[in-house]
Design a protein around this motif. Sequence first.
Motif, mmCIF file in Angstrom:
data_model
loop_
_atom_site.group_PDB
_atom_site.id
_atom_site.type_symbol
_atom_site.label_atom_id
_atom_site.label_comp_id
_atom_site.label_asym_id
_atom_site.label_seq_id
_atom_site.Cartn_x
_atom_site.Cartn_y
_atom_site.Cartn_z
ATOM 1 N N GLY A 213 0.681 -1.234 -0.144
ATOM 2 C CA GLY A 213 0.105 0.030 0.153
ATOM 3 C C GLY A 213 0.857 1.200 -0.136
ATOM 4 N N LEU A 214 1.988 1.214 0.707
ATOM 5 C CA LEU A 214 2.666 2.332 0.737
ATOM 6 C C LEU A 214 3.588 2.664 -0.330
ATOM 7 N N ALA A 215 3.936 1.625 -0.978
ATOM 8 C CA ALA A 215 4.511 1.600 -2.413
ATOM 9 C C ALA A 215 3.795 2.125 -3.597
ATOM 10 N N TYR A 216 2.506 1.748 -3.433
ATOM 11 C CA TYR A 216 1.552 2.061 -4.656
ATOM 12 C C TYR A 216 1.180 3.524 -4.442
ATOM 13 N N GLN A 217 1.175 4.082 -3.246
ATOM 14 C CA GLN A 217 0.521 5.324 -2.877
ATOM 15 C C GLN A 217 1.813 6.287 -3.262
ATOM 16 N N LEU A 218 3.060 5.939 -2.985
ATOM 17 C CA LEU A 218 4.144 6.449 -3.460
ATOM 18 C C LEU A 218 4.271 6.884 -4.906
ATOM 19 N N ILE A 219 4.056 5.807 -5.506
ATOM 20 C CA ILE A 219 4.129 5.880 -7.167
ATOM 21 C C ILE A 219 3.155 6.708 -7.609
ATOM 22 N N ASP A 220 1.854 6.529 -7.023
ATOM 23 C CA ASP A 220 0.586 7.402 -7.198
ATOM 24 C C ASP A 220 1.122 8.937 -7.419
ATOM 25 N N ASP A 221 1.912 9.440 -6.229
ATOM 26 C CA ASP A 221 2.249 10.630 -5.779
ATOM 27 C C ASP A 221 3.281 11.016 -6.877
ATOM 28 N N VAL A 222 4.271 10.055 -7.447
ATOM 29 C CA VAL A 222 5.160 10.438 -8.373
ATOM 30 C C VAL A 222 4.339 10.697 -9.684
ATOM 31 N N LEU A 223 3.449 9.873 -9.966
ATOM 32 C CA LEU A 223 2.612 9.933 -11.254
ATOM 33 C C LEU A 223 1.766 11.279 -11.269
ATOM 34 N N ASP A 224 1.555 11.866 -10.187
ATOM 35 C CA ASP A 224 1.039 13.046 -10.098
ATOM 36 C C ASP A 224 1.744 14.088 -10.967
ATOM 37 N N PHE A 225 2.915 14.064 -10.827
ATOM 38 C CA PHE A 225 3.977 14.851 -11.403
ATOM 39 C C PHE A 225 4.347 14.652 -12.777
ATOM 40 N N THR A 226 4.429 13.285 -12.945
ATOM 41 C CA THR A 226 5.199 12.690 -14.316
ATOM 42 C C THR A 226 4.045 11.831 -15.218
ATOM 43 N N GLY A 227 2.959 11.417 -14.763
ATOM 44 C CA GLY A 227 2.101 10.678 -15.707
ATOM 45 C C GLY A 227 1.785 11.238 -17.034
ATOM 46 N N THR A 228 1.846 10.319 -17.946
ATOM 47 C CA THR A 228 1.699 11.030 -19.211
ATOM 48 C C THR A 228 0.566 9.946 -19.943
ATOM 49 N N SER A 229 0.026 9.073 -19.388
ATOM 50 C CA SER A 229 -0.950 8.056 -19.684
ATOM 51 C C SER A 229 -2.278 9.021 -20.006
ATOM 52 N N ALA A 230 -3.276 8.294 -20.763
ATOM 53 C CA ALA A 230 -4.438 9.034 -21.096
ATOM 54 C C ALA A 230 -5.214 9.017 -19.850
ATOM 55 N N SER A 231 -5.102 7.850 -18.901
ATOM 56 C CA SER A 231 -5.762 7.909 -17.719
ATOM 57 C C SER A 231 -5.610 8.790 -16.811
ATOM 58 N N LEU A 232 -4.425 9.338 -16.545
ATOM 59 C CA LEU A 232 -3.938 10.318 -15.480
ATOM 60 C C LEU A 232 -3.941 11.654 -16.317
ATOM 61 N N GLY A 233 -3.824 11.847 -17.363
ATOM 62 C CA GLY A 233 -3.562 13.317 -18.113
ATOM 63 C C GLY A 233 -1.950 13.602 -17.891
ATOM 64 N N LYS A 234 -1.550 14.709 -18.435
ATOM 65 C CA LYS A 234 -0.193 14.761 -18.466
ATOM 66 C C LYS A 234 0.326 15.606 -17.211
ATOM 67 N N GLY A 235 0.778 14.601 -16.412
ATOM 68 C CA GLY A 235 1.375 15.281 -14.934
ATOM 69 C C GLY A 235 0.183 15.904 -14.552
ATOM 70 N N SER A 236 -0.986 15.706 -13.936
ATOM 71 C CA SER A 236 -1.961 16.458 -13.460
ATOM 72 C C SER A 236 -1.851 17.242 -12.506
ATOM 73 N N LEU A 237 -0.865 17.116 -11.602
ATOM 74 C CA LEU A 237 -0.479 18.131 -10.681
ATOM 75 C C LEU A 237 -1.661 18.344 -9.757
ATOM 76 N N SER A 238 -2.573 17.383 -9.571
ATOM 77 C CA SER A 238 -3.795 17.903 -8.568
ATOM 78 C C SER A 238 -3.499 17.950 -7.271
ATOM 79 N N ASP A 239 -2.554 17.303 -6.772
ATOM 80 C CA ASP A 239 -2.104 17.261 -5.479
ATOM 81 C C ASP A 239 -1.731 18.723 -4.869
ATOM 82 N N ILE A 240 -0.667 19.037 -5.583
ATOM 83 C CA ILE A 240 -0.037 20.392 -5.374
ATOM 84 C C ILE A 240 -0.759 21.569 -5.515
ATOM 85 N N ARG A 241 -1.861 21.466 -6.504
ATOM 86 C CA ARG A 241 -2.738 22.653 -6.629
ATOM 87 C C ARG A 241 -3.634 22.843 -5.731
ATOM 88 N N HIS A 242 -3.955 21.621 -4.895
ATOM 89 C CA HIS A 242 -4.826 21.479 -4.048
ATOM 90 C C HIS A 242 -4.145 22.014 -2.489
#
Length: 271
Positions: A150-179
């Motif tokens: 669970g910790l590994a999953y969330q850490l990668i999720d937090d990374v993908l918020d900055f780096t994600g490029t897939s259609a499902s995530l959008g291109k680095g959605s940055l939703s966390d830091i914007r909130h």
Amino acid sequence: VPDVYNELRTRQQRMAEITEMIHVASLLHDDVLDDADTRRGVQSLNFLMGNKLSVLAGDFLLSRACVALASLKDPEVFSLISAVIEHLVTGEIMQMASTSEQRCCMDQYMRKTYYKTASLIANSCKSIAILPGQTTEVAMLAYDYGRSLGLAYQLIDDVLDFTGTSASLGKGSLSDIRHGIITAPILFAIEEFPELQEVIHRGLNDPRDVDLSLEYLGKSRGIQRAIELATEHANLAASAINSLPQSDDDNVRISRQALVDLAQIVIRRKK
């Protein structure tokens, strides 16, 4: 023996269904609390149908999960999963009510991550071991596996918020830091560039502060260190499985390898 085996499989499958219902309920409620328009690149239920229906849908799933949980007739499992629901609330409150100093604390982040993500997986895995009456040692190894996964999953999720490029995530959605939610990559960047903490303290309400934070993140090893920490937890998950009592059963061997592989899939995922 086959009847006993099938009955156990049915009970364990029900436990998995309970876990998924609690998980989906937490996502529905989170989207309302965060006023989110999307979930993994798809329009969120609260955006499509309104907050009231979303909250009620989450409540309904939680109530069905509780009914299914009671049907297992195992007091220890009932207690564990009830605590998980409390942890979900605690984690959300920690996120909402944290001070600026707490938001910049790695220990606080890891505790919140345990409550919001890892507790559900850890205690579900432990419950799966408790249902057939496994030893305390085996149940704790199952818990350790779920917690680390669970910790590994969330850490990668937090990374993908900055780096994600897939259609499902959008291109680095940055939703966390914007909130205004500070996660591991930024926390590691603060260790390298303490002046970033002052930017965070201002609240990230100004888009220029968000851009400045991203600039510091780009100069730092924040992303890489978050991935390294996730990898450590994935390895701990694999170690927990490899520490289980030896077995010559081919099905057991195949299942354990799948759990070890899952820990690596969590690290490699791009969405």
